[in-house]
Design a protein around this motif. Structure first.
Motif: not given
Length: 332
Positions: A16-20, A52-56, A121-125
């Motif tokens: 499961x990916x946890x993305x922030x 991590x900050x708020x994550x999906x 994920x950095x601002x450049x994607x």
């Protein structure tokens, strides 16, 4: 040879990916491998999660992502991968089945828990992945349904899962079963660090003619061949595998199949939000055409469309009707 029941069956990590989102400074502060994938242990995973900050939370895993796209594009798919008997395992199982993929590998009791990939994920994607494989690295050969494997036109294997010993043995057995049944074996190299660790295995499989379809990006190709020149690497590998698909990011992709070469430009994207899953979805698009016997150039074009869709939002799986999108971009 009987007609296949499935178009593609894949063996891969069940995670499961946890993305922030984060800034570049955090990547530097944590000492992460920017833009790459690093395996982490339980303690490292906890440290990174706390940072991590708020994550999906979104079901992921390279081969599983590819099947999600392929299923949305109309292929009949099945997946073999190991989850634990826990909440994330239930989430992953639900998400796979909800996408129309057959997934019946029994969950594993006890520790370790279901795998997760912590993605910054950095601002450049650009995505920086840190993967705790968890239960996935204990996929045993006994978990393989050999009749299921033999019933699929293409067996798709994830290079990431070659690292742990137990699933590596399982994948070697799956290759034997698929080839004995006259099916094709597709392999995605996944990441240069995997090739650094297991390149001798991969090169041996290529030399022995075990791989029918090989997916690499330009960096993986250079690591595999030891030649930084893209065209030289393509020439070296395409002489040994029936189908080579090599992606070059925003510069597009090429494929060489039985001596025929095709190229495609990257599809334009208004804004790159998150590159997680771009290679996975390119493979999904390509296989959705290849399994149906479409021309090589159109297979690549399908891959370009699906890759462009996934990098336009967070997460490694498509969020739109891919069939409709491909028809809109390429014509039915």
């Amino acid at each position: 040879m009987t007609e296949p029941r499935y178009d593609v069956i894949a063996i891969g990590n069940a995670v499961v990916d946890v993305i922030a989102s984060c800034d570049d400074e955090l990547i530097e502060e944590l000492g992460l491998n920017r833009g790459g994938m690093t395996l982490v242990d339980t303690d490292e995973a906890k440290t990174l999660y706390d940072a991590m900050g708020t994550a999906r939370e979104i079901s992921g895993g390279s081969a599983a992502n590819t099947l999600a796209g392929a299923s949305m594009l109309g292929l009949q798919c099945a997946f073999i991968g190991q989850v634990a008997d826990d909440q994330l395992g239930e989430v992953f199982t639900h998400d796979m089945r909800a996408t129309g993929i057959d997934f019946d590998t029994a969950p594993r009791a006890g520790d370790p828990p279901t795998g997760r990939c912590l993605i910054f994920v950095t601002p450049d994607g650009e995505r920086t992945m840190n993967t705790f494989l968890g239960a996935g690295q204990y996929l045993p050969a006994a978990a393989l349904d050999e009749e299921l494997i033999a019933s699929a036109g293409i067996l798709y294997l994830e290079g990431y899962l070659w690292d742990p010993e137990e699933p590596r043995r399982a994948m070697r057995r799956a290759i034997e079963v698929a080839r004995a049944a006259g099916r094709k074996v597709a392999f995605t190299a996944s990441e240069s660090f995997v090739i650094d660790r297991h390149g001798d295995d991969f090169r041996s499989m290529i030399e022995d003619g075990v791989i029918d379809i090989l997916f690499v990006n330009e960096h993986e190709l250079a690591t595999l061949t030891g030649d930084a020149d893209f065209e030289a690497g393509v020439a070296a590998v395409s002489a040994k595998v029936p189908v080579l698909v090599a992606t070059k990011g925003e510069a597009g992709a090429i494929a060489i199949a039985h001596g025929e070469r095709a190229e495609v430009k990257a599809q334009p994207v208004d804004k790159v939000v998150d590159t997680t899953g771009a290679g996975d979805q390119f493979a999904a698009g390509f296989l959705s055409g290849y399994a149906k016997g479409e021309p090589l150039e159109r297979c690549l074009a399908r891959g370009a469309v699906t890759a462009a869709e996934v990098i336009s939002h967070y997460g490694p799986r498509p969020e739109v009707d891919l069939k409709a999108l491909v028809a809109e971009k390429l014509g039915s």
